[in-house]
Write a protein that holds these residues in place. Structure first.
Motif, mmCIF file in Angstrom:
data_model
loop_
_atom_site.group_PDB
_atom_site.id
_atom_site.type_symbol
_atom_site.label_atom_id
_atom_site.label_comp_id
_atom_site.label_asym_id
_atom_site.label_seq_id
_atom_site.Cartn_x
_atom_site.Cartn_y
_atom_site.Cartn_z
ATOM 1 N N LYS A 19 0.839 -1.189 0.000
ATOM 2 C CA LYS A 19 0.000 0.000 0.000
ATOM 3 C C LYS A 19 0.877 1.244 0.000
ATOM 4 N N ASN A 71 -0.641 6.421 -3.060
ATOM 5 C CA ASN A 71 -1.603 6.477 -4.163
ATOM 6 C C ASN A 71 -2.391 5.179 -4.313
ATOM 7 N N GLY A 72 -2.305 4.313 -3.303
ATOM 8 C CA GLY A 72 -3.029 3.056 -3.354
ATOM 9 C C GLY A 72 -2.096 1.867 -3.489
ATOM 10 N N PRO A 73 -2.650 0.673 -3.747
ATOM 11 C CA PRO A 73 -1.833 -0.540 -3.864
ATOM 12 C C PRO A 73 -0.889 -0.470 -5.072
#
Length: 262
Positions: free
Chosen positions: A180, A183-185
């Protein structure tokens, strides 16, 4: 009158501060290019390996051997590595006992490959009209080896034949990791994780052999190690690292055709 015995005076040992080495850092080695160095191979010792002919050799079948440092890691305990770059290649070899011992040619997947026919006897892909030469799919894994004494060194692992299945499994393990970020995964780089490589025994109706077994230890936790692995990956992609294959790689027995993972 007896001769007087001269008393020996022990020489004083002056401690040597090895920090002085830093003053001459790189002297004598900084001008070496990749053509002057040998990239070590990490390989599994097979029953046909000539290393086993040496009565002083401490390794045995299934152990992991470094071809430059000559370090032996027991197959059961294994060795930790940081994978850096993967390459798929097709290597053309001369018949055993012929040629210089070096590959006749090395092809990339996008190259036009010579026409081959698979032998039912040894499962090799023999080049049509090639006087006995054969083509072998080889997966090259460039790694940083983490030694038990805390040192690290670069090396390459060549997987082929039944090792191709293990190679694909390892690639799948790496590509399935997610982290993670802000900006996300995201999928972390190949050189972000440490793996433990061991050997396991496999068998079929034609015999037994040892193969690779890999498991993820966890993320790289040392910034200097991460940077070294990153720089090694960059040097490989730029073509700075030269791999010198030898026909010792062709000495591994080829399992039964039903076991060959093509």
């Amino acid at each position: 009158m007896g001769r007087a015995v001269k008393k020996k005076v022990a020489a004083e040992v002056v401690p040597f501060d090895q920090s002085i080495f830093e003053q001459d850092a790189g002297a004598g080695v900084s001008d070496l290019g990749q053509e002057d160095l040998a990239l070590p191979f990490l390989k599994l010792i097979s029953g046909l390996d000539t290393l086993l002919d040496d009565p002083d050799f401490k390794g045995r079948k299934g152990d992991i051997y470094n071809t430059v440092s000559e370090t032996v890691h027991t197959g059961g305990e294994g060795v930790k590595v940081i994978p850096c770059v993967y390459q798929r290649r097709f290597i053309q070899w001369a018949p055993r006992g012929a040629g210089t011992g070096a590959p006749l040619a090395i092809f990339e997947p996008t190259d036009e490959l010579p026409k081959t026919e698979r032998s039912r006897e040894d499962n090799r892909e023999y080049v049509v009209g090639g006087d006995g030469s054969y083509l072998e799919e080889t997966h090259q894994h460039f790694v940083v080896v983490l030694n038990e004494d805390g040192s690290a060194e670069t090396a390459m692992i060549a997987m082929k034949s039944t090792g191709l299945k293990k190679s694909r499994k390892w690639n799948s393990m790496m590509s399935s990791i997610t982290m993670k970020g802000k900006n996300g995964p995201f999928t972390p780089p190949r050189f972000s994780s440490v793996y433990l490589l061991k050997s396991v025994q496999e068998e079929n109706s034609k015999g037994k052999w040892h193969n690779w077994d890999m498991s993820r230890v966890g993320p790289v936790e040392d910034a200097a190690l991460y940077q070294r692995a990153r720089e090694f990956a960059i040097s490989i992609r730029s073509g700075e690292v030269v791999v010198k294959h030898s026909n010792e790689e062709a000495d591994m027995p080829t399992p039964h055709k039903d076991e060959v993972p093509f």
